[in-house]
Structures are given as structure tokens and as C-alpha cells.
Design a protein around this motif. Structure first.
Motif, short mmCIF file in Angstrom:
data_model
loop_
_atom_site.label_atom_id
_atom_site.label_comp_id
_atom_site.label_asym_id
_atom_site.label_seq_id
_atom_site.Cartn_x
_atom_site.Cartn_y
_atom_site.Cartn_z
N ASN A 199 3.49 2.45 9.98
CA ASN A 199 3.09 2.91 11.31
C ASN A 199 2.56 1.73 12.12
N PRO A 200 3.37 1.14 12.94
CA PRO A 200 4.67 1.64 13.38
C PRO A 200 5.86 1.03 12.60
N LEU A 201 6.90 1.87 12.55
CA LEU A 201 8.22 1.39 12.18
C LEU A 201 8.84 1.01 13.52
N VAL A 202 9.26 -0.22 13.63
CA VAL A 202 9.71 -0.67 14.94
C VAL A 202 11.23 -0.73 15.05
N LYS A 203 11.72 -0.20 16.17
CA LYS A 203 13.13 -0.37 16.49
C LYS A 203 13.20 -1.56 17.42
N THR A 204 14.03 -2.54 17.04
CA THR A 204 14.13 -3.73 17.89
C THR A 204 15.20 -3.49 18.95
N LYS A 205 15.27 -4.42 19.91
CA LYS A 205 16.23 -4.24 21.01
C LYS A 205 17.66 -4.23 20.49
N SER A 206 17.88 -4.85 19.29
CA SER A 206 19.25 -4.87 18.74
C SER A 206 19.53 -3.67 17.84
N GLY A 207 18.60 -2.68 17.82
CA GLY A 207 18.86 -1.45 17.05
C GLY A 207 18.56 -1.58 15.57
N ASN A 208 17.80 -2.62 15.19
CA ASN A 208 17.40 -2.75 13.79
C ASN A 208 16.01 -2.17 13.59
N PHE A 209 15.68 -1.87 12.33
CA PHE A 209 14.38 -1.30 12.02
C PHE A 209 13.56 -2.29 11.20
N VAL A 210 12.30 -2.44 11.56
CA VAL A 210 11.41 -3.40 10.91
C VAL A 210 10.07 -2.73 10.63
N ALA A 211 9.54 -2.95 9.42
CA ALA A 211 8.21 -2.43 9.09
C ALA A 211 7.17 -3.35 9.70
N LEU A 212 6.54 -2.90 10.79
CA LEU A 212 5.56 -3.76 11.46
C LEU A 212 4.20 -3.67 10.79
N ASP A 213 3.97 -2.54 10.14
CA ASP A 213 2.72 -2.35 9.41
C ASP A 213 3.10 -1.77 8.06
N GLY A 214 2.22 -1.83 7.09
CA GLY A 214 2.53 -1.27 5.78
C GLY A 214 1.27 -0.91 5.04
N LYS A 215 1.18 0.36 4.68
CA LYS A 215 0.02 0.82 3.92
C LYS A 215 0.57 1.46 2.66
N VAL A 216 0.13 0.99 1.49
CA VAL A 216 0.66 1.54 0.24
C VAL A 216 -0.51 1.84 -0.70
N GLY A 217 -0.50 3.04 -1.27
CA GLY A 217 -1.49 3.43 -2.28
C GLY A 217 -0.78 3.79 -3.57
N PHE A 218 -1.32 3.30 -4.69
CA PHE A 218 -0.65 3.51 -5.98
C PHE A 218 -1.40 4.53 -6.83
N ASP A 219 -0.68 5.14 -7.75
CA ASP A 219 -1.26 6.05 -8.71
C ASP A 219 -1.99 5.22 -9.78
N ASP A 220 -3.32 5.34 -9.82
CA ASP A 220 -4.11 4.53 -10.75
C ASP A 220 -3.70 4.75 -12.21
N ASN A 221 -3.30 5.97 -12.52
CA ASN A 221 -2.96 6.27 -13.91
C ASN A 221 -1.67 5.61 -14.36
N ALA A 222 -0.91 5.08 -13.42
CA ALA A 222 0.37 4.45 -13.79
C ALA A 222 0.29 2.93 -13.64
N LEU A 223 -0.88 2.42 -13.26
CA LEU A 223 -0.99 0.98 -12.99
C LEU A 223 -0.67 0.14 -14.22
N TYR A 224 -0.94 0.69 -15.40
CA TYR A 224 -0.68 -0.09 -16.62
C TYR A 224 0.79 -0.46 -16.75
N ARG A 225 1.62 0.27 -16.05
CA ARG A 225 3.07 -0.05 -16.10
C ARG A 225 3.46 -1.14 -15.12
N HIS A 226 2.50 -1.53 -14.26
CA HIS A 226 2.83 -2.50 -13.20
C HIS A 226 1.78 -3.60 -13.11
#
Ligand code: ADP
Ligand code: MG
Length: 391
Positions: A199-226
Motif C-alpha cells: 500500500n500503495p501498489l503503484v501503476k506506472t505511466k507505462s502500465g507496469n506495477f511496482v510495490a512502492l511499500d511493503g509490509k510483511v508479517g510472518f507466522d512465528d510458529n513456522a520461523l524455525y523453517r526460515h
């Protein structure tokens, strides 16, 4: 576990989710050299904290020269950034991200979350980019397009088309969007992610999509796998009390009310918080002391709960299943010797050896330990005590 925007974007790049180019910096000098490395003539200086709303709080600024990168970086690095997600105390900015400026045609929203009711990940998209999605969901839910993806079949082009058509994208944009959404779904599934928000996912003037922001939350119980994701943990962003509690095997989550809660089992803890609410009070925390509660864990629990100055009473609600109530009662008495418990403590112990426990607490005759007969009685007394009423 949450990560910073720059770390989210590192992961996105690995999965071919397009992002602007950028580098993290810990000092003003590093920020300027990052900008030189990026080249171009417009840069964005972005505070890296685990909270959204940085733009409105003054933590995201556009620079049109290297000189401006320098000035803005020195302003933002070290500032206490207050946003609607940080609380009034704000968060200290220790890192900044220097990113190339993007030519924005349109700001959209794209997220993936687990929908527990449908038992599937749900992809959400909206044209209302840059806005709080919670507000959009509240005021105009029809503006959010949702598609559930059955994990056994995975993301298919029809999921992407349903989203793209719902957004009313142009023909030449649709394939780009589907590729983007598909890559994002892969990030979600392969990394045991709990929620991704762009938020926001940006549409550029050439019609491409770019992640302008990124928020990611992980499952703590699965962290041992990563392990590579666990290595991204930034302890300075986490609540110190919650961190300390987890070191002692306690699950503690700070809340805004004034009735401290010490409970064994997450389900009973939720039930306790609901009952406090029902009785007209507000829980100050969620605290699950787990199955093996003893004097040390109870003492630690008191210590952590009491560090919150809002706490005006504590409700101890423990069911003696694996642990015996008489041991818990002795543990509570022990704990009051280890920690200065200066607020009324309402104790409800039920299950194995509950009568013996009641006897022990009665005989101890400690003024601010009040026994309760059941959940309702305990919650009522705890709420009353927090209001300063006699119980
Ligand atoms: P936050 O959500 O914490 O406020 P964002 O990363 O979403 O932070 O940035 C806020 C706003 O700043 C965006 O909505 C966008 O308008 C602008 N912005 C952020 N990064 C860039 C960039 N690389 N190029 C141009 N504008 C940007
Ligand atoms: Mg944002």
C-alpha cells in the motif's frame, strides 16, 4: 514477526515482485552514497520503523538533489516518528531507506491475508491505494475486491483475472497485474507469511506495477523453517516486555486497559478478557503463563504486568488441570514475596485441589489478595477493584 520495508522488498525481489531500486542506510554519509549509487535525479528518503503511516508523520520525503538527500536524511535519521500506528510515544528512526523516485500514474492496494473463516488465503485488491484499508473496508467495503485461493490448487490465472476485472484494469495492464499477484502469492505461501500488504501498489505511466511499500508479517510458529527470515528480526522494534516474557515462556501482549490478567491457556485467557469486558472493564494485557505455572513464572508475570502503570488490579484466573491449584496458591504467595504487588489481586483457582488452594490463600491473610469463586465473580471483582471500589 514483522520486518522492515527494505527487508520486505529484498524478499519481493527474490520472487520477481517488482520494486523500485533502493539501499538501506544507517548514517547520512551512507544515505548520500546510496543515492549516488542509484543515480537519477529524484530519490525518496524513507524512515524504517515497524509501523505504517510514515508518510503522514513526516518519515517519507522526496529529494531532488544529493544535497537534499543529505538534509532530509539528517532530519529523518534519529527522529522520533509518530504515526497513528506507533502510539503517541512514537518510534526512534535508526535506519532509512534511499529509493529511486517512481513516476506514479495510480496508487492501488494489494494484500494477502489468511481468512480463518474460509480457511484459505485471501487476496485483496482496491483502487483506494494509499488509504488505510481498514477505513476503506469500514466505509465502502464494495471497493475491496477479494479472491480466496484454495491452497491445494494454488494461484491460477482466473484468480488474477477476477481481481484485474474487479479493478477495471486496461487490457494491456491485465497480464502485468496477474504476474504481479501470482508472484506475491508465492511469497506468501513459500515463507509462511501471515499477511502481506502493499500500500500503495503503484501503476506506472507505462502500465507496469511496482510495490512502492511493503509490509510483511510472518507466522512465528513456522520461523524455525526460515532461518534467513528469522535473521531479519529487529529486536529494537519489539515491545521489551513482550520480548522478556517470551524468554520466560510466557505469552504477553500489552493492551490499553487497567485490569492485568494472568491466566493459563490461550483459550481461557481470551475468555477472561471477554468476561472483563462484559463486566464493564478493560484488560491491560493478555498473559498466558502456560501449563507449567510455578512461583517463578507467576512472579515474572506479576513483575511484567505491574511494569505497566495503567494496571490498577490483577485478575489471576488459573485452571488446575496439569498443575494443582494448591501449588499455584503457594506460588502466588511466594511471588508476592519476590515482587512488590501494590494493587489488589483477585484470584480464581479452579480444578484439582481448588478447596485446598482457597484454604491456603485464606490462611495467608494477605490484605490485597482477594479470592473469587468463579470466572464471573472474579472478573466483576477485578473490574470493581480497578475502579478503586471496595470488593
Ligand atoms: P507509509 O505507508 O508508511 O506512509 P509509503 O511507503 O506507503 O509509507 O510511502 C508514503 C507515500 O510516499 C506513498 O503513498 C507514495 O505516494 C510516496 N512514495 C513512497 N515511496 C516512493 C517512491 N519510491 N517514489 C515516489 N513516491 C513514493
Ligand atoms: Mg504505505
Amino acid at each position: 514477526m514483522n520486518i522492515h520495508e527494505y527487508q520486505a522488498k529484498e524478499i519481493f525481489q527474490k520472487y520477481n515482485v517488482p520494486t523500485p531500486r533502493g539501499y538501506v542506510a544507517h548514517s547520512v554519509e551512507e544515505a548520500v552514497s546510496n543515492a549516488e549509487k542509484l543515480g537519477g535525479s529524484i530519490w525518496v528518503v524513507k524512515a524504517q520503523i515497524h509501523a505504517g503511516g510514515r508518510g503522514l508523520g513526516g518519515g517519507v520525503k522526496l529529494a531532488r538533489s544529493l544535497e537534499e538527500v543529505k538534509t532530509l536524511s539528517s532530519e529523518i535519521l534519529g527522529m522520533t516518528l509518530v504515526t497513528h500506528q506507533t502510539g503517541p510515544e512514537g518510534k526512534l528512526v535508526q535506519k532509512i531507506y534511499i529509493e529511486e523516485g517512481v513516476d506514479i500514474a495510480d496508487e492501488l492496494y494489494l494484500g494477502v491475508v489468511l481468512d480463518r473463516a474460509q480457511e484459505m488465503p485471501v487476496i485483496m485488491a482496491s483502487l483506494e491505494g494509499g488509504m488505510e484499508i481498514e477505513n476503506v473496508a469500514h466505509d465502502s467495503p464494495e471497493k475491496i475486491i477479494k479472491v480466496a485461493v484454495d491452497p491445494s490448487i494454488g494461484f491460477q490465472p482466473f484468480h488474477g483475472r477476477a481481481l484485474a476485472f474487479g479493478l477495471g484494469l486496461q487490457k494491456e495492464e491485465i497480464n502485468n497485474f496477474i504476474k504481479f499477484a501470482s508472484a506475491l502469492y508465492t511469497v506468501y505461501m513459500e515463507n509462511d507469511v501471515e499477511m502481506i500488504e502493499i500500500n500503495p501498489l503503484v501503476k506506472t505511466k507505462s502500465g507496469n506495477f511496482v510495490a512502492l511499500d511493503g509490509k510483511v508479517g510472518f507466522d512465528d510458529n513456522a520461523l524455525y523453517r526460515h532461518p534467513e527470515i528469522e535473521a531479519m528480526r529487529d529486536l529494537s522494534e519489539e515491545n521489551p516486555a513482550e520480548r522478556e516474557a517470551s524468554n520466560f515462556g510466557l505469552s504477553y501482549v500489552k493492551l490499553d486497559g487497567n485490569v492485568g490478567c494472568m491466566v493459563n491457556g490461550a483459550g481461557l485467557a481470551m475468555g477472561t478478557m471477554d468476561t472483563i469486558n462484559y463486566m464493564g472493564g478493560f484488560p491491560a494485557n493478555f498473559l498466558d503463563v502456560g501449563g507449567g505455572a510455578n512461583a517463578q513464572t507467576v512472579a515474572k508475570g506479576f513483575e511484567i504486568i505491574l511494569r505497566d502503570p495503567n494496571v490498577k488490579s490483577i485478575f489471576v484466573n488459573i485452571f488446575g488441570g496439569i498443575v494443582r491449584c494448591d501449588r499455584i496458591a503457594n506460588g502466588i504467595l511466594e511471588a508476592t514475596k519476590l515482587v512488590d504487588v501494590h494493587v489488589p489481586v483477585i484470584v480464581r483457582l479452579d480444578g484439582t485441589n481448588a478447596p485446598e488452594a482457597a484454604e491456603i490463600l485464606r490462611n495467608a491473610n494477605i490484605k490485597n489478595i482477594i479470592t473469587a469463586t468463579d470466572l464471573g465473580d472474579g472478573a466483576r471483582k477485578a473490574v470493581a477493584a480497578a475502579k478503586g471500589e471496595l470488593v
